[in-house]
Structure formats: C-alpha cells, structure tokens
Design a protein around this motif. Structure first.
Motif, PDB file in Angstrom:
ATOM      1  N   GLY A   1     -22.107 -49.567   5.430  1.00  0.00           N
ATOM      2  CA  GLY A   1     -20.990 -49.624   6.357  1.00  0.00           C
ATOM      3  C   GLY A   1     -20.677 -48.266   6.943  1.00  0.00           C
ATOM      4  N   SER A   2     -20.690 -47.237   6.104  1.00  0.00           N
ATOM      5  CA  SER A   2     -20.433 -45.872   6.567  1.00  0.00           C
ATOM      6  C   SER A   2     -21.522 -45.410   7.524  1.00  0.00           C
ATOM      7  CB  SER A   2     -20.355 -44.919   5.374  1.00  0.00           C
ATOM      8  OG  SER A   2     -19.286 -45.282   4.521  1.00  0.00           O
ATOM      9  N   MET A   3     -22.742 -45.814   7.256  1.00  0.00           N
ATOM     10  CA  MET A   3     -23.860 -45.476   8.137  1.00  0.00           C
ATOM     11  C   MET A   3     -23.665 -46.082   9.522  1.00  0.00           C
ATOM     12  SD  MET A   3     -27.833 -46.575   7.587  1.00  0.00           S
ATOM     13  CE  MET A   3     -28.347 -47.642   8.924  1.00  0.00           C
ATOM     14  N   LEU A   4     -23.277 -47.341   9.578  1.00  0.00           N
ATOM     15  CA  LEU A   4     -23.056 -47.999  10.865  1.00  0.00           C
ATOM     16  C   LEU A   4     -21.895 -47.364  11.628  1.00  0.00           C
ATOM     17  CD1 LEU A   4     -23.571 -51.738   9.826  1.00  0.00           C
ATOM     18  CD2 LEU A   4     -25.117 -50.336  11.205  1.00  0.00           C
ATOM     19  N   VAL A   5     -20.844 -47.002  10.914  1.00  0.00           N
ATOM     20  CA  VAL A   5     -19.700 -46.339  11.553  1.00  0.00           C
ATOM     21  C   VAL A   5     -20.143 -45.001  12.143  1.00  0.00           C
ATOM     22  CG1 VAL A   5     -17.472 -45.222  11.137  1.00  0.00           C
ATOM     23  CG2 VAL A   5     -17.935 -47.485  10.170  1.00  0.00           C
ATOM     24  N   ALA A   6     -20.963 -44.255  11.390  1.00  0.00           N
ATOM     25  CA  ALA A   6     -21.463 -42.965  11.878  1.00  0.00           C
ATOM     26  C   ALA A   6     -22.342 -43.152  13.108  1.00  0.00           C
ATOM     27  CB  ALA A   6     -22.253 -42.259  10.774  1.00  0.00           C
ATOM     28  N   MET A   7     -23.170 -44.183  13.086  1.00  0.00           N
ATOM     29  CA  MET A   7     -24.020 -44.483  14.241  1.00  0.00           C
ATOM     30  C   MET A   7     -23.159 -44.858  15.454  1.00  0.00           C
ATOM     31  SD  MET A   7     -27.029 -46.656  12.331  1.00  0.00           S
ATOM     32  CE  MET A   7     -27.913 -47.085  13.839  1.00  0.00           C
ATOM     33  N   GLY A   8     -22.042 -45.522  15.182  1.00  0.00           N
ATOM     34  CA  GLY A   8     -21.119 -45.907  16.240  1.00  0.00           C
ATOM     35  C   GLY A   8     -20.451 -44.710  16.896  1.00  0.00           C
ATOM     36  N   LYS A   9     -20.183 -43.681  16.113  1.00  0.00           N
ATOM     37  CA  LYS A   9     -19.561 -42.475  16.674  1.00  0.00           C
ATOM     38  C   LYS A   9     -20.496 -41.792  17.664  1.00  0.00           C
ATOM     39  CE  LYS A   9     -16.479 -41.424  12.803  1.00  0.00           C
ATOM     40  NZ  LYS A   9     -16.194 -40.468  11.683  1.00  0.00           N
ATOM     41  N   VAL A  10     -21.792 -41.768  17.333  1.00  0.00           N
ATOM     42  CA  VAL A  10     -22.778 -41.127  18.206  1.00  0.00           C
ATOM     43  C   VAL A  10     -22.939 -41.896  19.519  1.00  0.00           C
ATOM     44  CG1 VAL A  10     -25.197 -40.407  18.405  1.00  0.00           C
ATOM     45  CG2 VAL A  10     -24.007 -40.177  16.222  1.00  0.00           C
ATOM     46  N   SER A  11     -22.765 -43.215  19.437  1.00  0.00           N
ATOM     47  CA  SER A  11     -22.984 -44.066  20.623  1.00  0.00           C
ATOM     48  C   SER A  11     -21.680 -44.541  21.260  1.00  0.00           C
ATOM     49  CB  SER A  11     -23.831 -45.278  20.228  1.00  0.00           C
ATOM     50  OG  SER A  11     -23.241 -45.986  19.145  1.00  0.00           O
ATOM     51  N   ARG A  12     -20.592 -43.891  20.940  1.00  0.00           N
ATOM     52  CA  ARG A  12     -19.281 -44.287  21.453  1.00  0.00           C
ATOM     53  C   ARG A  12     -19.266 -44.307  22.988  1.00  0.00           C
ATOM     54  NH1 ARG A  12     -15.068 -40.731  18.879  1.00  0.00           N
ATOM     55  NH2 ARG A  12     -15.392 -42.142  17.117  1.00  0.00           N
ATOM     56  N   GLY A  13     -18.771 -45.393  23.560  1.00  0.00           N
ATOM     57  CA  GLY A  13     -18.635 -45.516  24.997  1.00  0.00           C
ATOM     58  C   GLY A  13     -19.895 -45.923  25.734  1.00  0.00           C
ATOM     59  N   LYS A  14     -20.990 -46.140  25.000  1.00  0.00           N
ATOM     60  CA  LYS A  14     -22.262 -46.445  25.655  1.00  0.00           C
ATOM     61  C   LYS A  14     -22.596 -47.941  25.611  1.00  0.00           C
ATOM     62  CE  LYS A  14     -24.168 -41.868  24.855  1.00  0.00           C
ATOM     63  NZ  LYS A  14     -25.263 -41.057  24.299  1.00  0.00           N
ATOM     64  N   LYS A  15     -23.191 -48.410  26.690  1.00  0.00           N
ATOM     65  CA  LYS A  15     -23.644 -49.801  26.763  1.00  0.00           C
ATOM     66  C   LYS A  15     -25.146 -49.914  26.576  1.00  0.00           C
ATOM     67  CE  LYS A  15     -19.777 -51.598  29.420  1.00  0.00           C
ATOM     68  NZ  LYS A  15     -19.346 -52.441  30.561  1.00  0.00           N
ATOM     69  N   GLU A  16     -25.823 -48.765  26.596  1.00  0.00           N
ATOM     70  CA  GLU A  16     -27.237 -48.717  26.263  1.00  0.00           C
ATOM     71  C   GLU A  16     -27.598 -47.304  25.838  1.00  0.00           C
ATOM     72  OE1 GLU A  16     -29.338 -50.005  29.786  1.00  0.00           O
ATOM     73  OE2 GLU A  16     -29.623 -47.936  30.431  1.00  0.00           O
ATOM     74  N   VAL A  17     -28.649 -47.202  25.025  1.00  0.00           N
ATOM     75  CA  VAL A  17     -29.127 -45.898  24.564  1.00  0.00           C
ATOM     76  C   VAL A  17     -30.641 -45.869  24.694  1.00  0.00           C
ATOM     77  CG1 VAL A  17     -27.222 -45.492  22.954  1.00  0.00           C
ATOM     78  CG2 VAL A  17     -29.266 -46.708  22.154  1.00  0.00           C
ATOM     79  N   ASP A  18     -31.200 -44.663  24.905  1.00  0.00           N
ATOM     80  CA  ASP A  18     -32.654 -44.563  24.915  1.00  0.00           C
ATOM     81  C   ASP A  18     -33.136 -44.314  23.487  1.00  0.00           C
ATOM     82  OD1 ASP A  18     -32.413 -41.806  24.330  1.00  0.00           O
ATOM     83  OD2 ASP A  18     -32.584 -41.236  26.434  1.00  0.00           O
ATOM     84  N   VAL A  19     -34.447 -44.218  23.296  1.00  0.00           N
ATOM     85  CA  VAL A  19     -34.989 -44.132  21.939  1.00  0.00           C
ATOM     86  C   VAL A  19     -34.579 -42.832  21.251  1.00  0.00           C
ATOM     87  CG1 VAL A  19     -37.225 -43.129  22.608  1.00  0.00           C
ATOM     88  CG2 VAL A  19     -37.048 -44.516  20.527  1.00  0.00           C
ATOM     89  N   GLN A  20     -34.462 -41.744  22.005  1.00  0.00           N
ATOM     90  CA  GLN A  20     -34.037 -40.477  21.397  1.00  0.00           C
ATOM     91  C   GLN A  20     -32.583 -40.534  20.959  1.00  0.00           C
ATOM     92  OE1 GLN A  20     -37.377 -39.339  20.903  1.00  0.00           O
ATOM     93  NE2 GLN A  20     -36.002 -37.620  20.577  1.00  0.00           N
ATOM     94  N   GLU A  21     -31.762 -41.226  21.729  1.00  0.00           N
ATOM     95  CA  GLU A  21     -30.366 -41.404  21.340  1.00  0.00           C
ATOM     96  C   GLU A  21     -30.268 -42.293  20.101  1.00  0.00           C
ATOM     97  OE1 GLU A  21     -27.802 -41.106  25.449  1.00  0.00           O
ATOM     98  OE2 GLU A  21     -29.183 -42.793  25.268  1.00  0.00           O
TER      99      GLU A  21
END
Length: 201
Positions: free
Chosen positions: A82-102
C-alpha cells in the motif's frame, strides 16, 4: 510509448482478480515459512480496492488503491504494498498518462519507500527480489508490449531465485536455514500482481 490511466485501472483490477484466485496457493506457501494467513489477508485487501478504481488521474488512482490495501490487508505485506502504491501515486500526481521512464521512476520511488519502511534489501528473500529486476527492465528500447513482457520475465526469474535464499528479515527469518527451499510468498504475490499488466497492453 505511454501508459494511461485506463492501463493502471486494468492492471489493478486484474491484479485483484489474480490474487483472489491465488489465495489458497499463497496461504499454502505462507504455511511453510509464515503464519498461514498471507493469502487471506492480501486477497481481502485487493477485493476491497475494486470499488476505488474510478479516478481519471493516475496519481489519485494509485493513492486511493494503496490506502485501501493498507486499511484492509492486515500484515506487513499489505502495509508495504500500500505504501509503495501511494509513493508511486505521488510521482504521477496530476497525470493521465506516463511514459516508460516516468513509470520506472514511479517504481523506483516505490522500492525506496518499501526499503525504508521494511528495512529489507534486495537478496534477502522478499518481494524486492521481484520488484528490482522488473523495474530495471523498464526502458525505451522496445514497444510497450515488449517492455512489459521483458520486465515480467525478469520478475519471474527474481521470484524463482528466492527459493534458494535464506530469509534474514520478516517472519520467514525465524526459520533460518529452513527457509531455504521455499519460494517467498511475498515474492510470488508480487510476481502475480506485476504479471497482471500483460493483459492491459
């Protein structure tokens, strides 16, 4: 090459289905070097998150899913995942798509949080032995489908490698040398979760 919010919704939903189907297998593995309740706990956490897959923004989607798993899946794995997913969410905050590096950066941040909270490192018979090789294979050399396939293949090899390891952290460490010869339940669960991405490309 990019991964949109629908990809992450699909990933989490498929992971939920696959973890629930694997509940007995995971509990059986846990009975060898754990408390015999692992499959039940993590299955409950994933079942609960299915109602949270409504956000149209990746960061919020992962944040809500992570918090639900922490609340519903009792035990260390639920807290760390759960903490891992929350951390991943912080990095992708506000995004509707990410590239592979993101996405790679998202997983790297997730790994960092898991190490900080759990005190484990790669090579200690935990799900980090699956996460690390998966994340290392996330690169822009191939198509999205090929990238995920290669990353999942590496994750499977990482999962298999835990069989010959001696656990030095967590409940399994109580078994010492006797933990060798058994796959780590958390590593198997993480592989099942990551493999769920295949159906979403």
């Amino acid at each position: 090459m990019s991964f949109n919010v629908e990809f992450f919704k699909c990933f989490l939903l498929n992971a939920s289905k696959e973890i629930q189907k694997s509940e007995s297998e995971l509990t059986d593995l846990d009975s060898k070097i754990g408390d015999s309740d692992f499959g039940i706990n993590i299955s409950r956490g994933f079942r609960a998150l299915e109602k949270d897959l409504k956000s149209e923004e990746i960061g919020k989607l992962l944040d809500e899913a992570g918090k639900t798993i922490m609340e519903e899946a009792s035990g260390t794995f639920g807290t760390l995942l759960g903490s891992m997913l929350v951390a991943m969410g912080k990095v992708s905050r506000g995004k509707k798509e990410v590239d592979v590096q993101e996405m790679k950066k998202m997983f790297e941040e997730g790994i960092k949080v898991v190490e900080e909270l759990g005190g484990a490192k790669r090579g200690q018979k935990t799900f980090l032995d699956v996460l690390y090789p998966f994340t290392e294979k996330l690169n822009q050399k191939y198509s999205a489908k090929k990238v995920i396939e290669e990353a999942i293949k590496a994750a499977e090899e990482g999962m298999t490698s835990t069989k010959d390891m001696i656990a030095t952290v967590g409940r399994a460490s109580y078994y010492g040398e006797r933990s060798r010869g058994h796959l780590d339940p958390g590593a198997v669960a993480m592989y099942i979760i990551l493999k769920s991405m295949e159906k979403c490309i």
